[in-house]
Motif scaffolding. Structure first.
Motif, mmCIF file in Angstrom:
data_model
loop_
_atom_site.group_PDB
_atom_site.id
_atom_site.type_symbol
_atom_site.label_atom_id
_atom_site.label_comp_id
_atom_site.label_asym_id
_atom_site.label_seq_id
_atom_site.Cartn_x
_atom_site.Cartn_y
_atom_site.Cartn_z
ATOM 1 N N GLU A 170 62.040 37.667 43.276
ATOM 2 C CA GLU A 170 61.554 38.258 42.033
ATOM 3 C C GLU A 170 62.614 38.154 40.943
ATOM 4 O O GLU A 170 62.341 37.734 39.817
ATOM 5 C CB GLU A 170 61.193 39.726 42.295
ATOM 6 C CG GLU A 170 60.396 40.375 41.196
ATOM 7 C CD GLU A 170 59.773 41.693 41.663
ATOM 8 O OE1 GLU A 170 60.222 42.251 42.705
ATOM 9 O OE2 GLU A 170 58.846 42.161 40.987
ATOM 10 N N ASP A 229 50.697 38.213 50.481
ATOM 11 C CA ASP A 229 50.127 38.718 49.223
ATOM 12 C C ASP A 229 51.223 39.231 48.293
ATOM 13 O O ASP A 229 51.167 39.031 47.083
ATOM 14 C CB ASP A 229 49.110 39.832 49.495
ATOM 15 C CG ASP A 229 47.830 39.283 50.125
ATOM 16 O OD1 ASP A 229 47.602 38.057 50.025
ATOM 17 O OD2 ASP A 229 47.078 40.071 50.727
ATOM 18 N N ARG A 230 52.218 39.881 48.866
ATOM 19 C CA ARG A 230 53.337 40.355 48.036
ATOM 20 C C ARG A 230 54.126 39.170 47.485
ATOM 21 O O ARG A 230 54.596 39.201 46.353
ATOM 22 C CB ARG A 230 54.224 41.317 48.841
ATOM 23 C CG ARG A 230 53.578 42.693 48.982
ATOM 24 C CD ARG A 230 54.358 43.617 49.881
ATOM 25 N NE ARG A 230 54.184 43.258 51.295
ATOM 26 C CZ ARG A 230 54.760 43.897 52.313
ATOM 27 N NH1 ARG A 230 55.552 44.928 52.075
ATOM 28 N NH2 ARG A 230 54.541 43.520 53.550
ATOM 29 N N SER A 265 52.073 37.865 44.561
ATOM 30 C CA SER A 265 52.138 38.709 43.355
ATOM 31 C C SER A 265 53.455 38.479 42.614
ATOM 32 O O SER A 265 53.535 38.680 41.410
ATOM 33 C CB SER A 265 51.929 40.181 43.709
ATOM 34 O OG SER A 265 53.046 40.672 44.400
ATOM 35 N N GLN A 302 52.945 34.205 41.346
ATOM 36 C CA GLN A 302 51.793 33.786 40.543
ATOM 37 C C GLN A 302 52.039 33.903 39.029
ATOM 38 O O GLN A 302 51.661 33.012 38.279
ATOM 39 C CB GLN A 302 50.551 34.579 40.978
ATOM 40 C CG GLN A 302 49.244 33.838 40.786
ATOM 41 C CD GLN A 302 48.799 33.802 39.336
ATOM 42 O OE1 GLN A 302 49.140 34.704 38.566
ATOM 43 N NE2 GLN A 302 48.066 32.760 38.969
ATOM 44 N N GLU A 339 44.935 30.493 43.315
ATOM 45 C CA GLU A 339 45.192 30.852 41.908
ATOM 46 C C GLU A 339 45.982 29.755 41.192
ATOM 47 O O GLU A 339 46.929 30.040 40.467
ATOM 48 C CB GLU A 339 45.943 32.183 41.851
ATOM 49 C CG GLU A 339 45.139 33.350 42.422
ATOM 50 C CD GLU A 339 46.005 34.584 42.630
ATOM 51 O OE1 GLU A 339 46.194 35.313 41.655
ATOM 52 O OE2 GLU A 339 46.490 34.796 43.746
#
Ligand SMILES: [Zn+2]
Length: 294
Positions: free
Chosen positions: A180, A210-211, A214, A217, A239
């Motif tokens: 991140e 999924d984390r 997120s 993306q 996506e």
């Protein structure tokens, strides 16, 4: 080194470090950089699931992983890519030191000339990896994570090994935080992620997928995620991000699947991915799949 094998004559160039804040702790991020100037196209070889054992004769489903990698090595040398990635499950089952010794010997004709980077799979063992290749760097403690700048693309190699010889995988909080923070400060160079585990909702895949999505993306410069684990060769999308399941080198799980590797030509707009199948289903050998980045 586990994630990058080199001979001294081709030692990595430590061209850049950047500081990113992971919580209260500053993390230095080494970047392996290969291009001296931005090039229009860069050529890499992508392998996965080599599963080489210390025992050269070790076989599964009629395939001998040692022999298979022995077949691939001259193919890669003659393709002459800028670099090679092996996307996890480098070792057969439990990541024995003898497995890594064999891998090192087998890769020698490549590593004399071309850098080889590796990720950790569920059949690798970090401690044995570290013993086999003591000259090691990582961005995240307890994991092996690094960044390759191969202009015009950047590749980030993640570590999803959770338990040795059990199927599920996890990036974990510290690696997700690093990712991140890294992406928040990174330049907009088209970025490709590599992680061993599959990206669906299966209990045998990447449990924090999924984390991870997120995090990646929102950064439109993240274009694709390469993975292995399933020993399937397939392309999908989530996506707008391409998901590329690299075929296994060691053996397939089904006769309908190729055993082989992928020769990749990468640009800032997309990539051409050519299957090099030498076992299993070879009907798509030499077939090129073109992908445009989002
Ligand atoms: Zn595997």
């Amino acid at each position: 080194m586990p994630e990058i094998l080199y001979r001294p004559i081709h030692r990595r160039r430590f061209v850049k470090t950047s500081l990113s804040l992971a919580g209260a702790v500053a993390t230095v991020t080494p970047i392996y950089s290969y291009a001296t100037s931005p090039s229009k196209e860069v050529h890499w070889a992508f392998l996965s699931d080599t599963h080489v054992a210390g025992d050269k004769e070790e076989a599964y489903r009629g395939f001998k992983p040692y022999k298979n990698l022995q077949t691939v090595v001259p193919q890669v040398v003659s393709a002459a890519p800028q670099g090679v990635i092996i996307n996890g499950d480098v070792a057969r089952l439990t990541g024995e030191q003898s497995d890594y010794q064999r891998i090192n010997e087998l890769l020698n004709p490549i590593t004399q000339k071309i850098p080889v980077h590796m990720t950790m799979g569920n059949h690798d063992d970090r401690a044995n990896f570290r013993r086999a290749f003591p000259d090691i760097t990582t961005q995240v403690e307890e994991k092996y994570v690094h960044v390759i700048e191969a202009s015009p693309v950047r590749m980030i190699l993640l570590d999803s090994l959770l338990y040795v010889n059990k199927v599920a995988g996890l990036l974990g909080k510290s690696q997700r935080s690093w990712l991140e923070n890294y992406l928040a400060t990174a330049s907009a160079m088209p970025t490709l992620l590599f992680v061993h585990h599959t990206l669906g909702d299966n209990d045998s895949g990447l449990l924090d997928v999924d984390r991870m999505f997120s995090i990646i993306q929102p950064h439109s410069f993240v274009k694709a995620v390469f993975y292995g684990h399933s020993h399937l060769y397939q392309y999908s999308e989530r996506e707008g991000i391409h998901l590329i399941n690299l075929p296994a080198v060691g053996y397939n799980f089904s006769d309908s699947q190729p055993v082989g590797w992928v020769d990749a030509k990468l640009t800032e707009k997309g990539g051409d991915f050519t299957l090099r199948a030498f076992g299993g289903n070879q009907s798509e050998d030499k077939r090129t799949t073109h992908l445009d980045w989002r």
